[in-house]
Design an enzyme around this catalytic site. Structure first.
Site, PDB file in Angstrom:
ATOM      1  N   THR A  25     -28.782  -3.736  41.753  1.00 29.86           N
ATOM      2  CA  THR A  25     -28.285  -2.517  41.096  1.00 29.86           C
ATOM      3  C   THR A  25     -27.300  -2.881  39.970  1.00 29.86           C
ATOM      4  OG1 THR A  25     -26.331  -2.340  42.523  1.00 29.86           O
ATOM      5  CG2 THR A  25     -28.338  -1.261  43.314  1.00 29.86           C
ATOM      6  N   LEU A  27     -24.704  -3.788  37.203  1.00 29.71           N
ATOM      7  CA  LEU A  27     -24.567  -4.929  36.284  1.00 29.71           C
ATOM      8  C   LEU A  27     -25.371  -6.129  36.762  1.00 29.71           C
ATOM      9  CD1 LEU A  27     -20.730  -4.633  35.524  1.00 29.71           C
ATOM     10  CD2 LEU A  27     -22.636  -4.026  34.022  1.00 29.71           C
ATOM     11  N   TYR A 156      -7.786  -5.983  36.573  1.00 31.62           N
ATOM     12  CA  TYR A 156      -6.670  -5.795  37.502  1.00 31.62           C
ATOM     13  C   TYR A 156      -6.559  -6.938  38.515  1.00 31.62           C
ATOM     14  CZ  TYR A 156     -10.019  -3.192  40.578  1.00 31.62           C
ATOM     15  OH  TYR A 156     -11.084  -2.797  41.358  1.00 31.62           O
ATOM     16  N   PRO A 197     -14.674  -7.653  33.418  1.00 33.95           N
ATOM     17  CA  PRO A 197     -15.136  -6.500  32.634  1.00 33.95           C
ATOM     18  C   PRO A 197     -14.132  -5.344  32.726  1.00 33.95           C
ATOM     19  CG  PRO A 197     -16.740  -7.131  34.365  1.00 33.95           C
ATOM     20  CD  PRO A 197     -15.426  -7.802  34.668  1.00 33.95           C
ATOM     21  N   ARG A 208     -17.873   5.904  43.133  1.00 30.37           N
ATOM     22  CA  ARG A 208     -16.811   5.576  44.090  1.00 30.37           C
ATOM     23  C   ARG A 208     -15.415   5.555  43.476  1.00 30.37           C
ATOM     24  NH1 ARG A 208     -21.303   2.548  45.449  1.00 30.37           N
ATOM     25  NH2 ARG A 208     -21.938   2.769  47.634  1.00 30.37           N
TER      26      ARG A 208
HETATM   27  C1  HXC Z   1     -11.109   5.856  52.941  1.00 24.23           C
HETATM   28  C2  HXC Z   1     -13.067   4.787  53.548  1.00 24.23           C
HETATM   29  C3  HXC Z   1     -13.738   5.347  52.433  1.00 24.23           C
HETATM   30  C4  HXC Z   1     -12.981   6.198  51.557  1.00 24.23           C
HETATM   31  C5  HXC Z   1     -15.140   4.102  53.536  1.00 24.23           C
HETATM   32  N1  HXC Z   1     -13.986   4.058  54.201  1.00 24.23           N
HETATM   33  N2  HXC Z   1     -15.016   4.889  52.453  1.00 24.23           N
HETATM   34  N3  HXC Z   1     -11.774   5.034  53.802  1.00 24.23           N
HETATM   35  N4  HXC Z   1     -11.681   6.419  51.858  1.00 24.23           N
HETATM   36  N5  HXC Z   1     -13.534   6.748  50.487  1.00 24.23           N
HETATM   37  C6  HXC Z   1     -13.717   3.323  55.434  1.00 24.23           C
HETATM   38  C7  HXC Z   1     -14.605   3.762  56.585  1.00 24.23           C
HETATM   39  O1  HXC Z   1     -14.123   4.949  57.187  1.00 24.23           O
HETATM   40  C8  HXC Z   1     -14.511   2.547  57.497  1.00 24.23           C
HETATM   41  O2  HXC Z   1     -13.285   2.496  58.184  1.00 24.23           O
HETATM   42  C9  HXC Z   1     -14.465   1.383  56.511  1.00 24.23           C
HETATM   43  O3  HXC Z   1     -14.014   1.928  55.277  1.00 24.23           O
HETATM   44  C10 HXC Z   1     -15.842   0.754  56.288  1.00 24.23           C
HETATM   45  O4  HXC Z   1     -16.731   1.768  55.878  1.00 24.23           O
HETATM   46  P1  HXC Z   1     -18.307   1.668  56.124  1.00 24.23           P
HETATM   47  O5  HXC Z   1     -18.930   2.855  55.484  1.00 24.23           O
HETATM   48  O6  HXC Z   1     -18.579   1.388  57.571  1.00 24.23           O
HETATM   49  O7  HXC Z   1     -18.613   0.283  55.336  1.00 24.23           O
HETATM   50  P2  HXC Z   1     -19.926  -0.241  54.667  1.00 24.23           P
HETATM   51  O8  HXC Z   1     -21.132   0.510  55.139  1.00 24.23           O
HETATM   52  O9  HXC Z   1     -19.886  -1.713  54.810  1.00 24.23           O
HETATM   53  O10 HXC Z   1     -19.733   0.161  53.111  1.00 24.23           O
HETATM   54  C11 HXC Z   1     -18.835  -0.543  52.311  1.00 24.23           C
HETATM   55  C12 HXC Z   1     -18.177   0.375  51.262  1.00 24.23           C
HETATM   56  C13 HXC Z   1     -19.236   1.179  50.451  1.00 24.23           C
HETATM   57  C14 HXC Z   1     -17.317  -0.513  50.377  1.00 24.23           C
HETATM   58  C15 HXC Z   1     -17.277   1.395  51.991  1.00 24.23           C
HETATM   59  O11 HXC Z   1     -18.613   1.943  49.433  1.00 24.23           O
HETATM   60  C16 HXC Z   1     -20.258   0.281  49.822  1.00 24.23           C
HETATM   61  O12 HXC Z   1     -21.290  -0.011  50.444  1.00 24.23           O
HETATM   62  N6  HXC Z   1     -20.014  -0.222  48.586  1.00 24.23           N
HETATM   63  C17 HXC Z   1     -20.910  -1.151  47.894  1.00 24.23           C
HETATM   64  C18 HXC Z   1     -21.025  -0.899  46.435  1.00 24.23           C
HETATM   65  C19 HXC Z   1     -19.734  -0.661  45.677  1.00 24.23           C
HETATM   66  O13 HXC Z   1     -18.684  -0.430  46.305  1.00 24.23           O
HETATM   67  N7  HXC Z   1     -19.830  -0.697  44.366  1.00 24.23           N
HETATM   68  C20 HXC Z   1     -18.704  -0.455  43.494  1.00 24.23           C
HETATM   69  C21 HXC Z   1     -18.149  -1.721  42.960  1.00 24.23           C
HETATM   70  S1  HXC Z   1     -17.185  -1.228  41.624  1.00 24.23           S
HETATM   71  P3  HXC Z   1     -13.137   3.011  59.731  1.00 24.23           P
HETATM   72  O14 HXC Z   1     -11.730   2.675  60.080  1.00 24.23           O
HETATM   73  O15 HXC Z   1     -13.396   4.498  59.685  1.00 24.23           O
HETATM   74  O16 HXC Z   1     -14.147   2.265  60.553  1.00 24.23           O
HETATM   75  C22 HXC Z   1     -15.983  -2.307  41.315  1.00 24.23           C
HETATM   76  C23 HXC Z   1     -15.365  -2.017  39.977  1.00 24.23           C
HETATM   77  C24 HXC Z   1     -14.076  -2.672  39.749  1.00 24.23           C
HETATM   78  O17 HXC Z   1     -15.714  -3.180  42.065  1.00 24.23           O
HETATM   79  C25 HXC Z   1     -13.394  -2.331  38.441  1.00 24.23           C
HETATM   80  C26 HXC Z   1     -13.711  -1.074  37.726  1.00 24.23           C
HETATM   81  C27 HXC Z   1     -13.063  -0.971  36.361  1.00 24.23           C
HETATM   82  P1  NAP Z   2     -22.824  -1.801  42.028  1.00 22.71           P
HETATM   83  O1  NAP Z   2     -24.077  -1.421  41.321  1.00 22.71           O
HETATM   84  O2  NAP Z   2     -22.350  -0.927  43.145  1.00 22.71           O
HETATM   85  O3  NAP Z   2     -22.989  -3.302  42.540  1.00 22.71           O
HETATM   86  C1  NAP Z   2     -22.442  -3.806  43.709  1.00 22.71           C
HETATM   87  C2  NAP Z   2     -23.535  -4.537  44.456  1.00 22.71           C
HETATM   88  O4  NAP Z   2     -22.962  -5.260  45.529  1.00 22.71           O
HETATM   89  C3  NAP Z   2     -24.617  -3.635  45.021  1.00 22.71           C
HETATM   90  O5  NAP Z   2     -25.880  -4.080  44.598  1.00 22.71           O
HETATM   91  C4  NAP Z   2     -24.494  -3.802  46.539  1.00 22.71           C
HETATM   92  O6  NAP Z   2     -25.787  -3.770  47.146  1.00 22.71           O
HETATM   93  C5  NAP Z   2     -23.866  -5.187  46.609  1.00 22.71           C
HETATM   94  N1  NAP Z   2     -23.129  -5.394  47.858  1.00 22.71           N
HETATM   95  C6  NAP Z   2     -22.146  -4.626  48.374  1.00 22.71           C
HETATM   96  N2  NAP Z   2     -21.745  -5.105  49.554  1.00 22.71           N
HETATM   97  C7  NAP Z   2     -22.496  -6.220  49.786  1.00 22.71           C
HETATM   98  C8  NAP Z   2     -22.544  -7.157  50.850  1.00 22.71           C
HETATM   99  N3  NAP Z   2     -21.739  -7.065  51.904  1.00 22.71           N
HETATM  100  N4  NAP Z   2     -23.432  -8.169  50.755  1.00 22.71           N
HETATM  101  C9  NAP Z   2     -24.247  -8.281  49.691  1.00 22.71           C
HETATM  102  N5  NAP Z   2     -24.238  -7.424  48.653  1.00 22.71           N
HETATM  103  C10 NAP Z   2     -23.375  -6.403  48.714  1.00 22.71           C
HETATM  104  O7  NAP Z   2     -21.595  -1.898  41.007  1.00 22.71           O
HETATM  105  P2  NAP Z   2     -21.418  -2.619  39.583  1.00 22.71           P
HETATM  106  O8  NAP Z   2     -20.570  -1.724  38.763  1.00 22.71           O
HETATM  107  O9  NAP Z   2     -22.705  -3.101  39.037  1.00 22.71           O
HETATM  108  O10 NAP Z   2     -20.515  -3.870  39.982  1.00 22.71           O
HETATM  109  C11 NAP Z   2     -20.955  -5.204  39.814  1.00 22.71           C
HETATM  110  C12 NAP Z   2     -19.757  -6.126  39.686  1.00 22.71           C
HETATM  111  O11 NAP Z   2     -19.032  -5.827  38.498  1.00 22.71           O
HETATM  112  C13 NAP Z   2     -18.754  -6.023  40.835  1.00 22.71           C
HETATM  113  O12 NAP Z   2     -18.243  -7.298  41.136  1.00 22.71           O
HETATM  114  C14 NAP Z   2     -17.663  -5.169  40.251  1.00 22.71           C
HETATM  115  O13 NAP Z   2     -16.416  -5.355  40.872  1.00 22.71           O
HETATM  116  C15 NAP Z   2     -17.668  -5.680  38.815  1.00 22.71           C
HETATM  117  N6  NAP Z   2     -17.043  -4.778  37.857  1.00 22.71           N
HETATM  118  C16 NAP Z   2     -17.680  -3.641  37.476  1.00 22.71           C
HETATM  119  C17 NAP Z   2     -17.086  -2.825  36.538  1.00 22.71           C
HETATM  120  C18 NAP Z   2     -17.755  -1.577  36.044  1.00 22.71           C
HETATM  121  O14 NAP Z   2     -17.162  -0.871  35.217  1.00 22.71           O
HETATM  122  N7  NAP Z   2     -18.969  -1.259  36.473  1.00 22.71           N
HETATM  123  C19 NAP Z   2     -15.849  -3.177  35.991  1.00 22.71           C
HETATM  124  C20 NAP Z   2     -15.215  -4.345  36.421  1.00 22.71           C
HETATM  125  C21 NAP Z   2     -15.835  -5.160  37.340  1.00 22.71           C
HETATM  126  P3  NAP Z   2     -26.043  -3.257  48.646  1.00 22.71           P
HETATM  127  O15 NAP Z   2     -25.350  -1.949  48.801  1.00 22.71           O
HETATM  128  O16 NAP Z   2     -27.546  -3.188  48.756  1.00 22.71           O
HETATM  129  O17 NAP Z   2     -25.496  -4.316  49.558  1.00 22.71           O
END
Ligand code: HXC
Ligand code: NAP
Length: 293
Positions: A25, A27, A156, A197, A208
């Protein structure tokens, strides 16, 4: 030429195999597509096999390249080792690791359970060191050289940020790992770099971090000196350069690609950006008229 064009020469990654975590997905998917266009084989991993397989099929059809999709939760070392074994079986070796997988969501820290904090840190920091350790051990044991690790962090990682504290802690750790291993593993022919980035719209991050009405309130145009978000191709060009031989002397670097966003937030007097020419006239008169006591 435009910044939305691919930058590197055709074949720049020919014969190389790139393993991208979170490659199904956002980037990760965009980078995978560009590396395939440059001639690389690509291994994409994440938790959702259906998403990975769909991406793999689409990218192979679009580019004619080879993609291997392997289910892998980067928090689990055995699954990382399995991914490496599958990649070697399919492509013979892996030349580049991109630690791109991440978990993150916006929340006041005091609302987080300890498990929520663990979840983000485990995906970002543990996931990155699990993959780096597995690949590094393999390359070193096999005496393979000319290998690269590229970590996707964010600005950050060094400024910190309110409301994404687990992510900030974890990205800071990944940045420290980048700089540490750049020195320690250079002797083995492994280069380690990072990209920080700024805002690059993806569904995963936007849903999110800036949900609902907050998306408009984010006011990207005024947060970023260049008045726009990043285009995925711009990041892909930078990543392609950093994993290619063109960057053979770049090691331990973190390259920011954010349109100047973090510096705008940091400079003491940057709020003067809002001053009009007329106001500058008035300010100049006041400042020139200042007398020492
Ligand atoms: C408070 C939360 C929450 C929320 C989850 N939790 N969402 N707490 N507010 N919004 C809590 C849950 O209640 C649980 O705690 C614990 O976190 C784990 O949640 P799960 O849903 O069981 O975890 P999991 O299924 O592993 O999902 C992981 C995740 C989810 C991080 C919560 O969002 C995910 O799958 N993310 C993957 C993709 C992603 O995040 N992409 C964005 C990257 S962007 P309890 O105590 O209830 O058990 C990025 C950009 C950076 O990094 C810079 C931007 C400029
Ligand atoms: P994204 O599409 O949500 O990508 C995150 C990916 O991580 C998903 O494909 C997810 O796939 C995977 N992932 C999450 N938990 C995992 C686990 N436990 N094991 C393996 N894979 C896992 O978000 P994105 O914006 O492209 O982010 C990509 C990278 O860029 C991240 O490192 C993010 O911090 C960085 N970044 C993004 C931005 C931005 O503006 N978009 C800015 C700064 C930095 P599954 O859910 O299938 O596991």
């Amino acid at each position: 030429m435009a910044y939305t064009d691919g930058m590197l020469k055709d074949g720049a990654l020919k014969g190389r195999t790139v393993l991208i975590t979170g490659g199904g997905t956002g980037l990760g998917r965009s980078m995978s597509k560009y590396f395939l266009q440059l001639g690389a084989n690509v291994v994409i991993t994440s938790r959702k096999l259906d998403v990975l397989q769909k991406t793999a099929e689409e990218l192979m059809a679009e580019t004619g390249g080879q993609v291997l999709a392997v289910q892998c939760d980067v928090r689990k070392y055995a699954e990382v080792e399995n991914t490496l074994a599958e990649a070697i079986k399919k492509f013979g070796s892996v030349d580049t690791l991109i630690n791109n997988a991440a978990g993150n969501f916006i929340s006041p820290t005091e609302r987080l359970s300890n498990r929520a904090f663990d979840t983000v840190v485990d995906i970002v920091l543990r996931g990155s060191y699990n993959c780096t350790l597995a690949l590094g051990k393999y390359w070193i044991k096999e005496k393979q050289i000319n290998k690269t690790v590229l970590n996707i962090v964010t600005t950050y990682a060094w400024t910190g940020s309110a409301y994404v504290v687990p992510s900030a802690c974890a990205k800071a750790g990944v940045l420290a790992m980048t700089r540490s291993l750049a020195v320690e593993w250079a002797k083995y022919g492994i280069r380690t770099n990072a990209i920080a980035p700024g805002p690059f719209p993806t569904k995963g991050a936007w849903d999110r971090l800036v949900p609902g009405e907050f998306r408009e309130k984010m006011d990207l145009k005024n947060r970023v000196p260049l008045k726009r978000a990043g285009e995925h191709q711009e990041l892909c060009n930078l990543a392609g350069y950093l994993i290619s031989d063109f960057s053979a002397y770049v090691n331990g670097e973190v390259v920011t690609i954010d349109g100047g966003e973090w510096l705008q937030g940091a400079g003491e007097f940057n709020m003067f950006e809002a001053v009009s020419p007329e106001q500058w006239d008035a300010i100049e008169i006041m400042v020139r008229g200042a007398k020492s006591e």
